[in-house]
Write a protein that holds these residues in place. Structure first.
Motif, mmCIF file in Angstrom:
data_model
loop_
_atom_site.group_PDB
_atom_site.id
_atom_site.type_symbol
_atom_site.label_atom_id
_atom_site.label_comp_id
_atom_site.label_asym_id
_atom_site.label_seq_id
_atom_site.Cartn_x
_atom_site.Cartn_y
_atom_site.Cartn_z
ATOM 1 N N GLU A 186 -9.465 2.444 53.142
ATOM 2 C CA GLU A 186 -8.932 2.504 51.785
ATOM 3 C C GLU A 186 -9.058 3.948 51.310
ATOM 4 O OE1 GLU A 186 -9.838 0.408 47.485
ATOM 5 O OE2 GLU A 186 -9.901 -0.796 49.301
ATOM 6 N N THR A 187 -7.992 4.454 50.716
ATOM 7 C CA THR A 187 -7.959 5.868 50.336
ATOM 8 C C THR A 187 -7.545 6.016 48.882
ATOM 9 O OG1 THR A 187 -7.348 6.453 52.608
ATOM 10 C CG2 THR A 187 -6.991 8.124 50.911
ATOM 11 N N HIS A 188 -8.258 6.874 48.156
ATOM 12 C CA HIS A 188 -7.968 7.163 46.756
ATOM 13 C C HIS A 188 -7.906 8.689 46.595
ATOM 14 C CE1 HIS A 188 -8.653 2.965 45.390
ATOM 15 N NE2 HIS A 188 -9.435 2.939 46.458
ATOM 16 N N GLY A 224 -21.613 15.177 41.761
ATOM 17 C CA GLY A 224 -22.150 14.023 42.455
ATOM 18 C C GLY A 224 -22.064 12.749 41.641
ATOM 19 N N SER A 225 -22.258 12.851 40.354
ATOM 20 C CA SER A 225 -22.195 11.668 39.494
ATOM 21 C C SER A 225 -20.789 11.083 39.468
ATOM 22 C CB SER A 225 -22.632 12.020 38.072
ATOM 23 O OG SER A 225 -23.985 12.443 38.052
ATOM 24 N N GLU A 226 -19.784 11.967 39.379
ATOM 25 C CA GLU A 226 -18.399 11.495 39.349
ATOM 26 C C GLU A 226 -18.019 10.844 40.677
ATOM 27 O OE1 GLU A 226 -13.838 13.154 38.579
ATOM 28 O OE2 GLU A 226 -15.575 14.462 38.209
ATOM 29 N N LEU A 227 -18.453 11.463 41.787
ATOM 30 C CA LEU A 227 -18.167 10.892 43.096
ATOM 31 C C LEU A 227 -18.812 9.522 43.243
ATOM 32 C CD1 LEU A 227 -16.711 11.544 45.734
ATOM 33 C CD2 LEU A 227 -18.842 12.517 46.589
ATOM 34 N N PHE A 255 -16.966 5.771 43.975
ATOM 35 C CA PHE A 255 -17.344 4.845 45.031
ATOM 36 C C PHE A 255 -17.776 3.496 44.462
ATOM 37 C CE2 PHE A 255 -18.223 8.615 47.952
ATOM 38 C CZ PHE A 255 -17.123 8.351 48.749
ATOM 39 N N GLU A 256 -18.464 3.520 43.335
ATOM 40 C CA GLU A 256 -18.890 2.260 42.718
ATOM 41 C C GLU A 256 -17.694 1.448 42.243
ATOM 42 O OE1 GLU A 256 -21.747 2.828 39.653
ATOM 43 O OE2 GLU A 256 -23.324 3.524 41.004
ATOM 44 N N LYS A 257 -16.656 2.142 41.801
ATOM 45 C CA LYS A 257 -15.477 1.462 41.266
ATOM 46 C C LYS A 257 -14.634 0.845 42.369
ATOM 47 C CE LYS A 257 -13.481 3.630 37.966
ATOM 48 N NZ LYS A 257 -12.684 4.634 37.211
ATOM 49 N N VAL A 258 -14.501 1.546 43.510
ATOM 50 C CA VAL A 258 -13.556 1.092 44.541
ATOM 51 C C VAL A 258 -14.231 0.671 45.842
ATOM 52 C CG1 VAL A 258 -11.807 2.632 43.598
ATOM 53 C CG2 VAL A 258 -13.196 3.413 45.525
ATOM 54 N N GLY A 259 -15.525 0.906 45.958
ATOM 55 C CA GLY A 259 -16.177 0.798 47.257
ATOM 56 C C GLY A 259 -16.382 -0.605 47.794
ATOM 57 N N GLY A 278 -12.652 12.778 49.189
ATOM 58 C CA GLY A 278 -11.207 12.806 49.371
ATOM 59 C C GLY A 278 -10.387 11.972 48.395
ATOM 60 N N VAL A 279 -10.721 10.677 48.208
ATOM 61 C CA VAL A 279 -11.870 9.884 48.614
ATOM 62 C C VAL A 279 -11.390 8.828 49.609
ATOM 63 C CG1 VAL A 279 -13.485 8.105 47.785
ATOM 64 C CG2 VAL A 279 -13.210 10.222 46.496
#
Length: 341
Positions: A203-205, A234-237, A241-245, A330-331
């Motif tokens: 999965e890519t965002h 780091g907080s934004e990253l 990840f928490e939203k889409v991971g 990337g993400v």
């Protein structure tokens, strides 16, 4: 995007040997913080890095050690364990966020050291590079383009750490780099009659690509030391990840019918201890299935999953399943379900 779900009647590619390599030099978080204070003069609280990350130490490549150096060491061990010679490999992939130079591909440097004559190329996708390299090798084996592949990584992100931030804002912007540790890893892949790689998903965002990275070395910033340091939020990253991971993990479980207890081990990319704790909280992955490396080795970029696999590989039995969970800037997110033949 779901890439492939191999059915039981198809030939499969599997991992048949594993190795990793850690530099000898250990850098504790306390020593790193003392160096930062000496270089910058910033009034950092006692044990600030260790308390914020849960990382007590990490390894760092010595002068004269490069990404290719760590990859070659891991590769030689993997080839020995597979009981094959370098000339028995017909595909060599160097898959790493780090490389020796912009050109040529670091795979050629690794190959020259090993003495093989395989088709050699680089694959790079931040901390998902190694799992992307494994999937690329798998696809080429299944397509009949290769018979036996060697996938290697050599990560030296410690070279991108800023040790002299001039302000607290610069310290915060550089903070993700203080989690980094260096390492190498290697796997041999070939066709197997049973087990092997059963499922792959990604999965890519890409809209989040500016969140962090090393911006130098390409056509945007070809020169200038300022662009050779890792910078990011780091907080934004973590929020991304928490939203889409969890979605890629949910799809894998629904598609394969596998639950957490069906995996002998679950290998997860590890950035900090709090980040790993949050991953467990969000996903429900049992902690006893994890191979925890981050407290003593830090964030080893794409080598993280290779080092974890090497730690448990000798104890695996035929039929044991391992889940790889990759998280990359990337993400991108990635899962690989692998069963030992």
């Amino acid at each position: 995007m779901h890439i492939d779900h191999a059915d039981r009647t198809r030939r499969r590619a599997g991992i048949t040997a594993v190795a990793s390599c850690l530099p000898d030099r250990e850098v504790t978080s306390q020593a790193l913080q003392r160096r930062l204070i000496r270089s910058s003069g910033l009034p950092l609280p006692a044990r600030a890095i260790e308390r914020a990350t849960g990382i007590t130490s990490r390894r760092a490549a010595a002068a004269g050690e490069y990404a290719s150096t760590l990859a070659v060491r891991a590769a030689r061990t993997a080839l020995d364990r597979a009981q094959i010679a370098p000339c028995d490999v017909d595909l060599l992939i160097f898959a790493s966020a780090t490389r020796d130079m912009a050109e040529p591909a670091t795979a050629h440097i690794v190959q020259a050291e090993l003495g093989s004559r395989a088709h050699a190329l680089d694959v790079t996708n931040a901390c998902n590079s190694f799992v992307n390299g494994i999937d690329t090798a798998r696809a080429m084996i299944l397509a009949g383009r290769a018979h036996r592949a060697l996938v290697v990584t050599g990560e030296t992100p410690s070279r991108a750490v800023r040790h002299d931030p001039a302000t607290l804002d610069a310290f915060r912007e550089s903070f993700a780099g203080y989690t980094f540790g260096d390492a190498g890893a290697a796997v041999v892949l070939e066709a197997v009659e049973r087990g092997g790689i059963l499922d792959v998903d990604t999965e890519t965002h890409s809209e989040h690509w500016p969140v962090g990275g090393i911006m130098g070395g390409g056509s945007r910033h070809p020169r200038g030391d300022e662009h050779t340091y890792f910078r990011g939020d780091g907080s934004e990253l973590r929020e991304v990840f928490e939203k889409v991971g969890t979605s890629v993990l949910d799809r894998m479980r629904q598609r394969t019918g596998m639950e957490w207890g069906d995996f002998r081990h679950i290998l997860v990319h590890q950035v900090t201890v709090p980040y790993l704790d949050r991953f467990v909280e969000l996903t429900g992955v049992p902690r006893d299935r994890l191979v925890v490396t981050v407290p003593e080795l830090g964030n080893m970029a794409s080598a993280t999953l290779g080092v974890q696999l090497d730690r448990v590989h000798a104890g695996l039995r035929s039929g044991d399943r391992v889940l790889f969970v990759g998280l990359g800037g990337g993400v991108s997110l990635m899962t690989i379900v692998w069963e030992k033949a």
